[in-house]
Motif scaffolding. Structure first.
Motif, PDB file in Angstrom:
ATOM      1  N   ALA A 117     -28.954  26.673 113.334  1.00 49.22           N
ATOM      2  CA  ALA A 117     -29.232  26.886 111.909  1.00 49.22           C
ATOM      3  C   ALA A 117     -30.513  27.690 111.718  1.00 49.22           C
ATOM      4  O   ALA A 117     -30.600  28.554 110.834  1.00 49.22           O
ATOM      5  CB  ALA A 117     -29.341  25.536 111.198  1.00 49.22           C
ATOM      6  N   LEU A 118     -31.513  27.420 112.547  1.00 53.94           N
ATOM      7  CA  LEU A 118     -32.776  28.159 112.486  1.00 53.94           C
ATOM      8  C   LEU A 118     -32.537  29.646 112.721  1.00 53.94           C
ATOM      9  O   LEU A 118     -33.053  30.504 111.988  1.00 53.94           O
ATOM     10  CB  LEU A 118     -33.733  27.593 113.539  1.00 53.94           C
ATOM     11  N   ASN A 119     -31.730  29.971 113.726  1.00 52.09           N
ATOM     12  CA  ASN A 119     -31.424  31.375 114.014  1.00 52.09           C
ATOM     13  C   ASN A 119     -30.622  32.021 112.893  1.00 52.09           C
ATOM     14  O   ASN A 119     -30.825  33.195 112.557  1.00 52.09           O
ATOM     15  CB  ASN A 119     -30.650  31.487 115.329  1.00 52.09           C
ATOM     16  N   LYS A 120     -29.709  31.260 112.314  1.00 57.80           N
ATOM     17  CA  LYS A 120     -28.876  31.820 111.252  1.00 57.80           C
ATOM     18  C   LYS A 120     -29.703  32.143 110.015  1.00 57.80           C
ATOM     19  O   LYS A 120     -29.603  33.233 109.448  1.00 57.80           O
ATOM     20  CB  LYS A 120     -27.758  30.837 110.894  1.00 57.80           C
ATOM     21  N   VAL A 121     -30.532  31.189 109.591  1.00 53.37           N
ATOM     22  CA  VAL A 121     -31.357  31.400 108.400  1.00 53.37           C
ATOM     23  C   VAL A 121     -32.439  32.444 108.672  1.00 53.37           C
ATOM     24  O   VAL A 121     -32.661  33.357 107.868  1.00 53.37           O
ATOM     25  CB  VAL A 121     -31.989  30.070 107.942  1.00 53.37           C
ATOM     26  N   GLY A 122     -33.111  32.323 109.828  1.00 50.25           N
ATOM     27  CA  GLY A 122     -34.158  33.285 110.158  1.00 50.25           C
ATOM     28  C   GLY A 122     -33.616  34.684 110.343  1.00 50.25           C
ATOM     29  O   GLY A 122     -34.206  35.665 109.876  1.00 50.25           O
ATOM     30  N   PHE A 167     -41.383  28.056 106.489  1.00 51.88           N
ATOM     31  CA  PHE A 167     -40.895  26.685 106.398  1.00 51.88           C
ATOM     32  C   PHE A 167     -40.911  26.176 104.959  1.00 51.88           C
ATOM     33  O   PHE A 167     -40.034  25.411 104.553  1.00 51.88           O
ATOM     34  CB  PHE A 167     -41.712  25.763 107.308  1.00 51.88           C
ATOM     35  N   LYS A 168     -41.889  26.614 104.180  1.00 49.80           N
ATOM     36  CA  LYS A 168     -41.937  26.185 102.786  1.00 49.80           C
ATOM     37  C   LYS A 168     -40.734  26.718 102.021  1.00 49.80           C
ATOM     38  O   LYS A 168     -40.152  26.030 101.177  1.00 49.80           O
ATOM     39  CB  LYS A 168     -43.233  26.675 102.135  1.00 49.80           C
ATOM     40  N   THR A 169     -40.343  27.957 102.338  1.00 55.40           N
ATOM     41  CA  THR A 169     -39.256  28.601 101.602  1.00 55.40           C
ATOM     42  C   THR A 169     -37.878  28.223 102.133  1.00 55.40           C
ATOM     43  O   THR A 169     -36.942  28.016 101.363  1.00 55.40           O
ATOM     44  CB  THR A 169     -39.414  30.132 101.656  1.00 55.40           C
ATOM     45  N   PHE A 170     -37.745  28.108 103.467  1.00 46.28           N
ATOM     46  CA  PHE A 170     -36.411  27.988 104.056  1.00 46.28           C
ATOM     47  C   PHE A 170     -36.150  26.655 104.763  1.00 46.28           C
ATOM     48  O   PHE A 170     -35.109  26.485 105.393  1.00 46.28           O
ATOM     49  CB  PHE A 170     -36.176  29.140 105.041  1.00 46.28           C
ATOM     50  N   LYS A 171     -37.082  25.720 104.660  1.00 47.93           N
ATOM     51  CA  LYS A 171     -36.895  24.426 105.318  1.00 47.93           C
ATOM     52  C   LYS A 171     -35.616  23.745 104.842  1.00 47.93           C
ATOM     53  O   LYS A 171     -34.829  23.229 105.637  1.00 47.93           O
ATOM     54  CB  LYS A 171     -38.112  23.541 105.030  1.00 47.93           C
ATOM     55  N   TYR A 172     -35.405  23.757 103.537  1.00 48.40           N
ATOM     56  CA  TYR A 172     -34.210  23.125 102.982  1.00 48.40           C
ATOM     57  C   TYR A 172     -32.947  23.846 103.429  1.00 48.40           C
ATOM     58  O   TYR A 172     -31.936  23.214 103.758  1.00 48.40           O
ATOM     59  CB  TYR A 172     -34.299  23.100 101.457  1.00 48.40           C
ATOM     60  N   ASP A 173     -32.968  25.193 103.456  1.00 45.03           N
ATOM     61  CA  ASP A 173     -31.788  25.965 103.865  1.00 45.03           C
ATOM     62  C   ASP A 173     -31.387  25.637 105.300  1.00 45.03           C
ATOM     63  O   ASP A 173     -30.201  25.544 105.620  1.00 45.03           O
ATOM     64  CB  ASP A 173     -32.062  27.465 103.731  1.00 45.03           C
ATOM     65  N   LYS A 219     -30.980  35.941 108.991  1.00 47.00           N
ATOM     66  CA  LYS A 219     -30.545  36.471 107.700  1.00 47.00           C
ATOM     67  C   LYS A 219     -31.720  37.039 106.918  1.00 47.00           C
ATOM     68  O   LYS A 219     -31.586  38.041 106.207  1.00 47.00           O
ATOM     69  CB  LYS A 219     -29.868  35.350 106.899  1.00 47.00           C
ATOM     70  N   GLN A 220     -32.887  36.423 107.054  1.00 49.42           N
ATOM     71  CA  GLN A 220     -34.056  36.854 106.292  1.00 49.42           C
ATOM     72  C   GLN A 220     -34.830  37.970 106.985  1.00 49.42           C
ATOM     73  O   GLN A 220     -35.325  38.888 106.340  1.00 49.42           O
ATOM     74  CB  GLN A 220     -34.989  35.654 106.050  1.00 49.42           C
ATOM     75  N   PHE A 221     -34.944  37.893 108.320  1.00 51.01           N
ATOM     76  CA  PHE A 221     -35.799  38.830 109.047  1.00 51.01           C
ATOM     77  C   PHE A 221     -35.018  39.887 109.827  1.00 51.01           C
ATOM     78  O   PHE A 221     -35.622  40.737 110.485  1.00 51.01           O
ATOM     79  CB  PHE A 221     -36.715  38.057 110.006  1.00 51.01           C
ATOM     80  N   LYS A 222     -33.679  39.796 109.790  1.00 53.03           N
ATOM     81  CA  LYS A 222     -32.818  40.780 110.451  1.00 53.03           C
ATOM     82  C   LYS A 222     -33.191  40.921 111.930  1.00 53.03           C
ATOM     83  O   LYS A 222     -33.321  39.961 112.647  1.00 53.03           O
ATOM     84  CB  LYS A 222     -32.891  42.129 109.721  1.00 53.03           C
ATOM     85  N   ASP A 223     -33.381  42.161 112.383  1.00 51.39           N
ATOM     86  CA  ASP A 223     -33.593  42.432 113.805  1.00 51.39           C
ATOM     87  C   ASP A 223     -34.933  41.927 114.326  1.00 51.39           C
ATOM     88  O   ASP A 223     -35.116  41.786 115.541  1.00 51.39           O
ATOM     89  CB  ASP A 223     -33.486  43.943 114.068  1.00 51.39           C
ATOM     90  N   SER A 224     -35.889  41.672 113.429  1.00 49.39           N
ATOM     91  CA  SER A 224     -37.205  41.226 113.893  1.00 49.39           C
ATOM     92  C   SER A 224     -37.228  39.735 114.240  1.00 49.39           C
ATOM     93  O   SER A 224     -38.220  39.240 114.764  1.00 49.39           O
ATOM     94  CB  SER A 224     -38.265  41.511 112.817  1.00 49.39           C
ATOM     95  N   TRP A 225     -36.139  39.024 113.946  1.00 51.24           N
ATOM     96  CA  TRP A 225     -36.108  37.594 114.247  1.00 51.24           C
ATOM     97  C   TRP A 225     -35.780  37.375 115.725  1.00 51.24           C
ATOM     98  O   TRP A 225     -34.797  37.914 116.235  1.00 51.24           O
ATOM     99  CB  TRP A 225     -35.076  36.882 113.387  1.00 51.24           C
ATOM    100  N   PRO A 226     -36.566  36.573 116.452  1.00 53.66           N
ATOM    101  CA  PRO A 226     -36.265  36.301 117.863  1.00 53.66           C
ATOM    102  C   PRO A 226     -35.074  35.352 117.978  1.00 53.66           C
ATOM    103  O   PRO A 226     -34.989  34.361 117.250  1.00 53.66           O
ATOM    104  CB  PRO A 226     -37.545  35.626 118.369  1.00 53.66           C
ATOM    105  N   ASN A 227     -34.157  35.659 118.857  1.00 55.71           N
ATOM    106  CA  ASN A 227     -32.998  34.782 119.049  1.00 55.71           C
ATOM    107  C   ASN A 227     -33.419  33.598 119.913  1.00 55.71           C
ATOM    108  O   ASN A 227     -33.525  33.688 121.127  1.00 55.71           O
ATOM    109  CB  ASN A 227     -31.854  35.548 119.711  1.00 55.71           C
ATOM    110  N   ILE A 228     -33.670  32.462 119.269  1.00 54.73           N
ATOM    111  CA  ILE A 228     -34.193  31.282 119.959  1.00 54.73           C
ATOM    112  C   ILE A 228     -33.045  30.510 120.602  1.00 54.73           C
ATOM    113  O   ILE A 228     -32.066  30.162 119.935  1.00 54.73           O
ATOM    114  CB  ILE A 228     -34.961  30.381 118.969  1.00 54.73           C
ATOM    115  N   LYS A 229     -33.161  30.246 121.892  1.00 52.84           N
ATOM    116  CA  LYS A 229     -32.142  29.473 122.602  1.00 52.84           C
ATOM    117  C   LYS A 229     -32.651  28.091 123.003  1.00 52.84           C
ATOM    118  O   LYS A 229     -31.905  27.119 122.970  1.00 52.84           O
ATOM    119  CB  LYS A 229     -31.667  30.242 123.834  1.00 52.84           C
ATOM    120  N   THR A 230     -33.908  28.027 123.406  1.00 51.68           N
ATOM    121  CA  THR A 230     -34.507  26.742 123.773  1.00 51.68           C
ATOM    122  C   THR A 230     -35.919  26.674 123.211  1.00 51.68           C
ATOM    123  O   THR A 230     -36.512  27.694 122.850  1.00 51.68           O
ATOM    124  CB  THR A 230     -34.566  26.569 125.306  1.00 51.68           C
ATOM    125  N   LEU A 231     -36.463  25.464 123.143  1.00 45.75           N
ATOM    126  CA  LEU A 231     -37.824  25.248 122.660  1.00 45.75           C
ATOM    127  C   LEU A 231     -38.603  24.451 123.701  1.00 45.75           C
ATOM    128  O   LEU A 231     -38.066  23.510 124.305  1.00 45.75           O
ATOM    129  CB  LEU A 231     -37.805  24.489 121.327  1.00 45.75           C
TER     130      LEU A 231
END
Length: 659
Positions: free
Chosen positions: A568-573, A617-623, A575-587
């Protein structure tokens, strides 16, 4: 299917706005001239493919209106039908964009090249001219009688053994000609435009309800006009009646009363059918209208029909069972509110209950009703658009009694900002402090105290915590105590240190209160502060999240499946940041630090500033949380220790709240 995300640009009072409709019933509130009705109109024009007119363009620009809607919550039949176009039913959302009059599919991606084909139309068999028969020349020496019969061939011909075929000869096209497909009808590829049209046919229709002028009548209704028909329609005779008579006809249909019943020549049979139908109508209305015990009578002669309702509020208590003392009134003599509700029920509520794949848009719902009747109407909305049904109701209201303040995710706030046009706030409870609600909510008579002083409260840090607790309580209902909250309302404080003053406020007004803090550093500080004697809060009413020994719970988000949260984090992030969003697989360090801190650390390592991370997180935490909860089931929990932690937290809460 239901509406999910909605984007509107360049439409009337709307320059640009985006909001989420994540439930079956959504209330749109706000001040006059804030643009609420324009939101409904934009959605109606998109769904019904109505043409835009010049007045639809944004007031401060001259660009074409743009509307983009993401649909979700598909019925199995809808997924199957759309799956034949997209090549599978794995999709969970369908996003369609309209610019002016042109629709386009944003996602899922249409197959390229288009693989769906359809036969080219062939001429009718009668139109095909037969080829002239070709006759082979037969030598004079040959004779038809010389040809062996099939039986002779089978018995007299020696068995032939086919020699092995040389590979080179097998590859020779002259020796192995391609099969003749000339008998198959030729095919042509369906264009992208045709595919888009096919998809548009599957989206819901919209029914706009913005006035209710044809209130029910009931005195001497002319039967000839009630069932008059359009004789010009040869295929199907349709009733041609005015609005108020249409309401009466719909009312009769609600009781199963047909035209033949009304026109029955045998007066005894007619009376019995009308009595039976009236009882059924009254029962249905009684289940919806809680203001009185509705009774009604329907009578008819050869020319006229009449409706009478019992005046249930004007009968002495001792006479309520004595039907000889009942007072009967015509609908026109009842209050406007009663007539409005009966008309709305007959014309629309009954229709909503029977409709499939329709979005109902209602402007000024319940305007003529008192607060009790408005509560009845809201309950009907909630029942008709429950999660078990695929119906959705979006309505505008100016009354605080037409909204449920304990379910804030069903309320959208319209605000018109100077030079920016209409904006829709779908997280207003997080964006405004409790004692500084935006003006439109003040106009509704809403105060922040309303949330706390009418019931006992379990106060958590934020609204996403409320959302998670309620959803997981339902998901794990078979493994935890029933009603684990014991009548407490789970309410958000809007921050750790807001929990303490709200807890003190409840104590002052003799309301029970329980404070549940996260177990991160901020939550531990909040718990320590709350336990100070000057706050007058009992230590047993203060707790931090404590999981199972094998699974550490830092924040309530740690109760969600980690893989689902990362997806969900990758999907929302993304969608908002497009190509600049890192594809997170593990933490890293998620077991010790929790999912939130581990995510923030990962984003910081990717180069995001502390302020950017905080704003995200303030803006997209709920999403993010909503995306997780919409996608998980019990099977998503593969970590036994995490499951045990969830059960332990709810069991502990249940024990403490039951004291």
């Amino acid at each position: 299917m239901r509406l999910g995300n909605v984007k509107i640009e360049n439409f009337r009072s709307i320059s640009s706005c985006e909001f989420v409709l994540n439930s079956g019933v959504v209330a749109l509130v706000g001040g006059n001239e804030s643009g609420k009705s324009n939101v409904l109109l934009a959605i109606e024009k998109f769904l019904n493919q109505d043409d835009f007119i010049d007045e639809d363009k944004y007031q401060l620009a001259n660009s074409e209106p743009i509307i983009e809607i993401t649909f979700n919550t598909f019925a199995p039949s809808e997924k199957e039908q759309l799956g034949t176009i997209f090549g599978g039913d794995e999709f969970t959302e369908l996003t369609i964009r309209r610019v002016g009059a042109v629709y386009d599919i944003v996602s899922p991606t249409l197959p390229e090249p288009v693989e769906i084909t359809e036969p080219i139309e062939q001429p009718e068999e009668s139109e095909i001219k037969p080829e002239p028969e070709k006759t082979e020349e037969i030598s004079e020496d040959s004779s038809v009688n010389d040809a062996p019969t099939a039986t002779e061939e089978a018995t007299e011909q020696p068995l032939e053994v086919t020699p092995p075929v040389d590979p080179e000869e097998q590859n020779d096209s002259s020796e192995n000609p391609e099969p003749d497909d000339s008998s198959k009808p030729p095919e042509k590829a369906i264009s992208k435009e045709d595919l888009v049209k096919q998809i548009i046919e599957h989206i819901p229709n919209a029914e706009m309800i913005n006035s209710l002028e044809d209130l029910i009548v009931g005195n001497n209704v002319p039967i000839s006009e009630l069932y008059s028909t359009d004789s010009t329609n040869k295929k199907e005779e349709k009733p041609m009646v005015d609005g108020s008579l249409e309401t009466v006809r719909r009312l009769l249909e609600l009781g199963g009363i047909t035209e033949a019943d009304v026109k029955e020549s045998n007066t005894s049979i007619r009376a019995k059918k009308l009595i039976k139908g009236a009882a059924l109508i009254a029962q249905k209305l009684r289940n919806s209208w809680q203001q009185e015990d509705i009774k009604m009578i329907i009578t008819a002669d050869s020319k006229h029909l009449s409706l009478l309702f019992r005046d249930g509020k004007n009968i002495p208590e001792d006479d309520k069972e004595d039907d000889t003392k009942w007072i009967w009134t015509l609908p026109r003599d009842r209050s406007t509110g009663f007539r409005w509700y009966v008309t709305f029920y007959v014309r629309y509520l009954s229709k909503i209950s029977e409709s499939d794949n329709v979005i109902f848009l209602i402007d000024d719902a319940g305007l003529a009703l008192n607060k009790l009747a408005q509560n009845d109407l809201l309950k009907e909305f909630m029942k008709l658009a429950s999660d078990e049904r695929n119906t959705q109701i979006l309505y505008v209201t100016h009354s605080k009694y037409m909204v449920d303040w304990d379910i804030r995710n069903q309320i959208r706030l319209a605000i018109k900002k100077p030079g920016e046009g209409t904006k829709i706030e779908d997280m207003w409870w997080e964006k405004y402090s409790k004692n500084e609600l935006p003006a439109p909510l003040d106009e509704l008579g809403v105060t922040w105290v309303d949330d706390f002083l009418n019931h006992d409260n379990l106060i958590v840090e934020g609204y996403t915590d409320v959302f998670i607790l309620h959803e997981l309580a339902e998901l794990f209902s078979d493994s935890i105590p029933s009603d684990p909250f014991h009548g407490y309302k789970v309410l958000p404080a809007g921050g750790t240190f807001s929990q303490i003053p709200l807890g003190k406020l409840c104590k002052i007004h003799d309301k029970k209160v329980f404070l549940l803090f996260d177990s991160d550093t901020e939550g531990q500080r909040g718990k320590t502060e709350a336990e100070k004697p000057e706050n007058d809060l009992q230590c047993e009413d203060i707790q931090t999240l404590v999981g199972n020994s094998g699974y550490k719970v830092i924040t309530i988000e740690d109760l969600l499946p980690r893989d689902s949260y990362i997806d969900a984090l990758n999907k929302v992030g993304g969608k908002q940041f497009k190509d600049s969003w890192p594809n997170i697989k593990t933490l890293q360090k998620v077991d010790s630090d929790g999912i939130i801190k581990a995510t923030k650390q990962r984003l910081e390592n990717e180069g995001l500033s502390e302020q950017d991370i905080k704003d995200f997180f303030k803006t997209f935490k709920y999403d993010i949380v909503r995306e997780v909860l919409n996608s998980i089931s019990l099977k998503s929990y593969t970590n036994i220790s995490q499951t045990q932690s969830i059960i332990k937290i709810f069991s502990t809460l249940s024990t403490q709240l039951s004291r």
